[in-house]
Design an enzyme around this catalytic site. Sequence first.
Site, PDB file in Angstrom:
ATOM      1  N   GLU A  91      45.036  39.629  38.668  1.00 17.03           N
ATOM      2  CA  GLU A  91      44.864  38.484  37.784  1.00 17.03           C
ATOM      3  C   GLU A  91      44.682  37.246  38.654  1.00 17.03           C
ATOM      4  O   GLU A  91      43.583  36.934  39.063  1.00 17.03           O
ATOM      5  CB  GLU A  91      46.055  38.340  36.846  1.00 17.03           C
ATOM      6  N   GLU A  96      44.126  35.042  28.396  1.00 13.75           N
ATOM      7  CA  GLU A  96      45.439  35.039  27.738  1.00 13.75           C
ATOM      8  C   GLU A  96      45.901  33.624  27.404  1.00 13.75           C
ATOM      9  O   GLU A  96      46.722  33.438  26.501  1.00 13.75           O
ATOM     10  CB  GLU A  96      46.480  35.737  28.607  1.00 13.75           C
ATOM     11  N   ASP A 133      53.098  43.632  36.341  1.00 18.64           N
ATOM     12  CA  ASP A 133      53.064  42.211  35.987  1.00 18.64           C
ATOM     13  C   ASP A 133      54.280  41.453  36.502  1.00 18.64           C
ATOM     14  O   ASP A 133      55.326  42.028  36.794  1.00 18.64           O
ATOM     15  CB  ASP A 133      53.013  42.104  34.459  1.00 18.64           C
TER      16      ASP A 133
END
Length: 831
Positions: free
Chosen positions: A402, A408, A353
Amino acid sequence: MVTETLLLAETVASGLRALVTADDAGLRLTARRGSRTLLRIRLGVTVGGRDLAAESRFRRASTRSIAETLAPRSGKSTTPRTSTHEELTVTLADASDREWSIDVRVAADGIALRYGVPDLQGLSTLDGEATALELDGFERAWMLAYQTWYETPRSGWDIPRLSSGAYGFPALLRGPEGEHVLVTESGIDGRYSGAHALVDAAEGVLAFQQADAVTEIARGAITPWRVFVVGGIADVVESTFVDELAPAQHRSVQDAGWVRPGRAAWSWWSDFYSGAQLDAQKHFVDVAARLGWEHLLIDCGWEETWVPEIVSYASRFGIQVHLWTVWHDLDGPEKLERLARWRSWGVAGIKVDFMESESKDRYRWYDSILQETARLGMMVNFHGSVIPRGWARTWPQVIGYEAVRGSEYYVFYNDTPLTAEHNVIQPFTRNVVGGMDYTPVAFTAPGRSTSDGHELALSVAFECGITHFADSVDAYLERPLVARFLAELAPSWDETRLLAGTPDTEAIVARRSGDRWFIGGIATGPARTVEVPLDRLGEGSFDAWIVGDALTEDGRGLTETSATVDQTLTVPVSRDGGFVAILTSAGGDLFRAAPVEPVALPLVPAELVELDEDGRAEIVVPAAVSVRVAPGWRATRLQAGRWDIQAPADLLPGELGVVTVEGGPTRGVPTVTPVRAVRPLCGTAPLSSLPMLAFRNESGPVERDMSNGGGNPGDGRRMSIAGQEYDTGLGMSSPAEAHFHLGGRAEWFDGAVGIDDETPATAAAAIVEADGKVLFRVDLTAGVPAVGFRIDIAGYRTLTLRTEPYSESAAHIDWANATLTTLSYPQQSGH
């Protein structure tokens, strides 16, 4: 250059013609289908401070046909197929007589171009390029404001209302006769920086803007492919042109059978701090097995202490475990070695991430991750990342990115809800270019405006190599129709078809697995009845099971219908609604899911062994199994069922390694049992420097040399009890427990315990146990100074620190200056 337009070269594929021309305005690439002009693209590049197109002269042109076989492991179509491209190379010479080239690829559904300097001596710089798509002739665009992690909302604009500025790829444009163009990139690696779209509304162009103002280059191709997918809207949605342009599958992953697409349980969205809770992860495994899913993703908060245990627990059901991490924790050779350690435990993949950069340096980091995960046999899911640019072909272990504003945003950014409009655009834009980890199906999302049918349909309308479902697994079990559909949902797709829709209205996508079609329809706008043509799925009648909106005023609730349908599926949807359906040929079997039953794990006589003074131990395992060890460790088979384990020389006293015993597979996944190999304690050591055998903690992990803090790892502060600060120790919550191996070598356990000042007005009990026997217990109150202790632990094999709550709010307990004093040699147990 010449004043009249001069055709330099051309090529054609499946009726799509590409022409490279020159006139007094410069070089241009034009695309035509029949008599219609579809694209006009300005060309040029600046290298070493020199505009190569200025005063360039045509040298030669060559063409070749390229036919390549693709066999994707995941994506919108995993059916092996052959792609056919025509490639035109135009070679020019600049004013200094240096040759440079423009490569043009043409396929049935697109055109791509890139620049090269084939004979560049040494290194130079790419300072910019003039590539720009002329926007006149287009009516509408669907785009997003650019940021390096591509998470702004996507929207539609009429071209006259499109503002100048930076936009992210892919950008979708529509012409007046229904032709669409999707603009993006492909074939990028650490030789390049990424690019984004720069719109100049006054001049009417969409240009390519490099992330790095200047990029160092060497001979050969100096830019990635600039890609223009061309065709009707279904052609765009179904196109694999971006992957076709990427390099062929890397030689290090020629056998990529270990890449396993599928469905994943994921607890972070429904409970931010659940990643630190082993019991929570086991529950998600249990429900994933009930639904037949293939994966578990453990997000922020996991702790090395218990990861081997959850991998073992999940392996009984053939479920693979993936771990979240931050990119800079894998930056550089030493940190990158963590991947090999995780893989040795049986971890199947990573979600990495926060890269948030298009720079060449960051792409070189991507190269290192791609190479290492391929070497280790680990799948990788990029978050906070760039968009797909063909890596899924070159590196099939890339099972998702992503690069989308996904679920989210419901829970992490409460002021920015997702809209049905944003969702409907994705299948026509972002999801065209590769797997999209939107994390769909969020029924319990706060402020949600989409219907329940819309949420469920995202599981089909959106494609990702591994689909991570956002909501709690219990939220699905509470909705029996949802649980049934998500259990039936196929783990991968043989092919994809767009059945109906536009980016402004609805997206109705059909994906085939074997002889079943799964349809997901998502809509934006008022309630209505959707007519779905089925002629693209084959002739004859279909048996269908449809789950759609219950047509309530608030869009909540689902209803099911079973029917035999011919060539049209008629489904009513709520406002911002949707539906799913499973279809088979009439008389086929619609429902095939079954829960996964656990199998036995490899049996070992001892799950913990002590190393001798040379760092060696012998472990006994079933004869038919193998073992896997971390980097620096060695495992040598002595005879059937016996292995010699050698620890690295730098393993310190009290430290341990995990030996993973691998048994027979279930659902293709080895069953595993972890065995811990410990170097015996020696001397004096802070307890916080030693590994835990296991722990349970009410709020996040047990912290080392800091207070418990919140629910995330490393979020504590310097320990403080009644104003007195401490540098070393363990921070725990209440209730909690932490277990350590003593091996009969320790003499004394010293320290002080109290409630950290971060939890005032709380109370708790602190307990020390050895081999299950309580040796020390004290009641604690916040604001009271720490209680010192010195405990005789001679001869005991295990040490447990335990806390019990006395107040409604959890107390955070500091075991300050906790220290073990050990013997040089084992002492016989006297207790």
